[in-house]
Design a protein around this motif. Structure first.
Motif, short mmCIF file in Angstrom:
data_model
loop_
_atom_site.label_atom_id
_atom_site.label_comp_id
_atom_site.label_asym_id
_atom_site.label_seq_id
_atom_site.Cartn_x
_atom_site.Cartn_y
_atom_site.Cartn_z
N THR A 115 0.82 -1.28 -0.14
CA THR A 115 0.14 0.09 -0.07
C THR A 115 0.88 1.33 0.12
O THR A 115 1.90 1.33 0.44
CB THR A 115 -1.07 -0.05 1.46
OG1 THR A 115 -0.05 -0.06 2.31
CG2 THR A 115 -2.13 -1.36 1.12
N LYS A 119 2.05 0.36 4.81
CA LYS A 119 1.28 -0.38 5.88
C LYS A 119 1.05 -1.95 5.76
O LYS A 119 1.31 -2.83 6.38
CB LYS A 119 0.20 0.28 6.34
CG LYS A 119 -0.20 -0.03 7.80
CD LYS A 119 -1.62 0.90 8.34
CE LYS A 119 -1.60 0.68 9.76
NZ LYS A 119 -2.70 1.67 10.15
N ARG A 153 -12.34 -7.33 6.35
CA ARG A 153 -12.42 -5.80 6.82
C ARG A 153 -12.11 -5.78 8.52
O ARG A 153 -11.50 -5.16 8.86
CB ARG A 153 -13.57 -5.06 6.31
CG ARG A 153 -13.88 -5.02 4.94
CD ARG A 153 -14.17 -3.49 4.48
NE ARG A 153 -14.30 -3.57 3.00
CZ ARG A 153 -13.76 -2.95 2.28
NH1 ARG A 153 -12.59 -2.03 2.71
NH2 ARG A 153 -13.57 -2.78 0.93
N LEU A 156 -8.51 -6.41 9.04
CA LEU A 156 -7.61 -5.23 8.60
C LEU A 156 -8.06 -4.07 9.74
O LEU A 156 -7.05 -3.37 10.22
CB LEU A 156 -7.94 -4.75 7.23
CG LEU A 156 -7.63 -5.39 6.20
CD1 LEU A 156 -8.09 -4.87 4.66
CD2 LEU A 156 -6.24 -5.48 6.26
N ALA A 157 -9.17 -3.99 10.21
CA ALA A 157 -9.46 -3.13 11.24
C ALA A 157 -8.54 -2.95 12.60
O ALA A 157 -8.35 -2.07 13.47
CB ALA A 157 -10.86 -3.03 11.71
N GLU A 158 -8.31 -4.44 12.77
CA GLU A 158 -7.38 -4.53 13.97
C GLU A 158 -6.05 -3.78 13.90
O GLU A 158 -5.34 -3.58 14.75
CB GLU A 158 -6.93 -6.13 14.20
CG GLU A 158 -7.87 -7.08 14.57
CD GLU A 158 -7.48 -8.45 14.85
OE1 GLU A 158 -6.32 -8.66 14.98
OE2 GLU A 158 -8.19 -9.27 14.24
N TYR A 159 -5.43 -3.57 12.67
CA TYR A 159 -4.32 -3.03 12.32
C TYR A 159 -4.32 -1.46 11.96
O TYR A 159 -3.46 -0.77 11.68
CB TYR A 159 -3.48 -3.83 11.19
CG TYR A 159 -3.19 -5.16 11.45
CD1 TYR A 159 -2.05 -5.30 11.91
CD2 TYR A 159 -4.31 -6.06 11.30
CE1 TYR A 159 -1.73 -6.57 12.40
CE2 TYR A 159 -3.73 -7.42 11.57
CZ TYR A 159 -2.75 -7.72 12.00
OH TYR A 159 -2.39 -9.03 12.68
N GLU A 160 -5.79 -0.93 12.06
CA GLU A 160 -5.94 0.44 11.70
C GLU A 160 -5.22 1.38 12.38
O GLU A 160 -4.64 2.51 11.92
CB GLU A 160 -7.42 0.78 11.76
CG GLU A 160 -8.36 0.18 10.64
CD GLU A 160 -7.74 0.71 9.21
OE1 GLU A 160 -7.56 1.92 9.00
OE2 GLU A 160 -7.58 -0.30 8.48
N ASN A 161 -5.26 1.26 13.82
CA ASN A 161 -4.74 2.45 14.71
C ASN A 161 -3.33 2.05 15.31
O ASN A 161 -2.74 2.56 16.12
CB ASN A 161 -5.67 2.77 15.68
CG ASN A 161 -6.84 3.11 15.05
OD1 ASN A 161 -6.83 4.24 14.15
ND2 ASN A 161 -7.90 3.00 15.53
N ARG A 162 -2.46 1.23 14.60
CA ARG A 162 -1.41 0.69 15.04
C ARG A 162 -0.39 1.64 14.44
O ARG A 162 -0.41 2.21 13.29
CB ARG A 162 -0.99 -0.85 14.57
CG ARG A 162 -1.72 -1.63 15.31
CD ARG A 162 -1.46 -2.99 15.27
NE ARG A 162 -2.20 -4.06 15.86
CZ ARG A 162 -1.67 -5.37 15.90
NH1 ARG A 162 -0.85 -5.72 15.32
NH2 ARG A 162 -2.70 -6.23 16.51
#
Length: 162
Positions: A115, A119, A153, A156-162
């Motif tokens: 990406t 990320k 989704r 992927l959300a688990e990694y959103e704010n890392r």
């Protein structure tokens, strides 16, 4: 993905030359040299391949041929969270392709790419050895089993704010 010309620093050039020298600049050690260089840089861009070819006195085409033949060599940097979808038989028959399509759609990248924010990168692999959990996805060292396209989704959300 367009190729950005990479300017190797003198220290990087010296490192590649040193790795080649450790393997006696021997053409027969090409795979070992490539492994060491990938360990050092994280991937094998064209500029690194060119230095290796020069040091081992072989053609750039030969180096490129080896890099592209073996799936464990990367020509683009992996993302912070490398995602791999297993496409082995068990995973494939249980819908791995639909899961892969959903990752491609969600990340808006093809297999083999990273990406733009660095990320995530996306790849396929042959077998994780967790066939009972098919279809299987790995993100870094973490294994996700029985993944459905609808679950992509959420993963992927688990990694959103890392």
């Amino acid at each position: 993905m367009s190729h950005i010309k990479l300017e190797l620093k003198q220290s990087q050039l010296d490192k590649i030359k040193s790795i080649c020298k450790n393997f006696r600049n021997d053409e027969g050690e090409l795979i070992n040299v490539l492994h060491k260089c990938q360990e050092e840089f994280g991937y094998l861009p064209a500029e690194v391949q060119e230095v290796i070819a020069t040091e081992l006195n072989i053609s750039v085409a030969k180096v490129y041929g080896v890099v592209t033949f073996y799936s464990f060599f990367n020509m683009i940097p992996k993302g912070k969270y490398p995602i791999s979808i297993c496409t082995g038989t068990a995973c494939y028959v249980r819908g791995a392709e639909k899961v892969l399509d959903e990752f491609k759609r969600a990340l808006n990248i093809p297999v083999g790419e990273t990406t733009p924010d660095g990320k995530f990168s996306l790849s396929c692999l042959r077998c994780v050895g967790a066939c009972g959990l098919a279809p299987v996805v790995t993100i870094g060292e973490k294994v996700y089993g029985r993944v459905s396209p609808e679950g992509v989704r959420e993963i992927l959300a688990e990694y959103e704010n890392r």
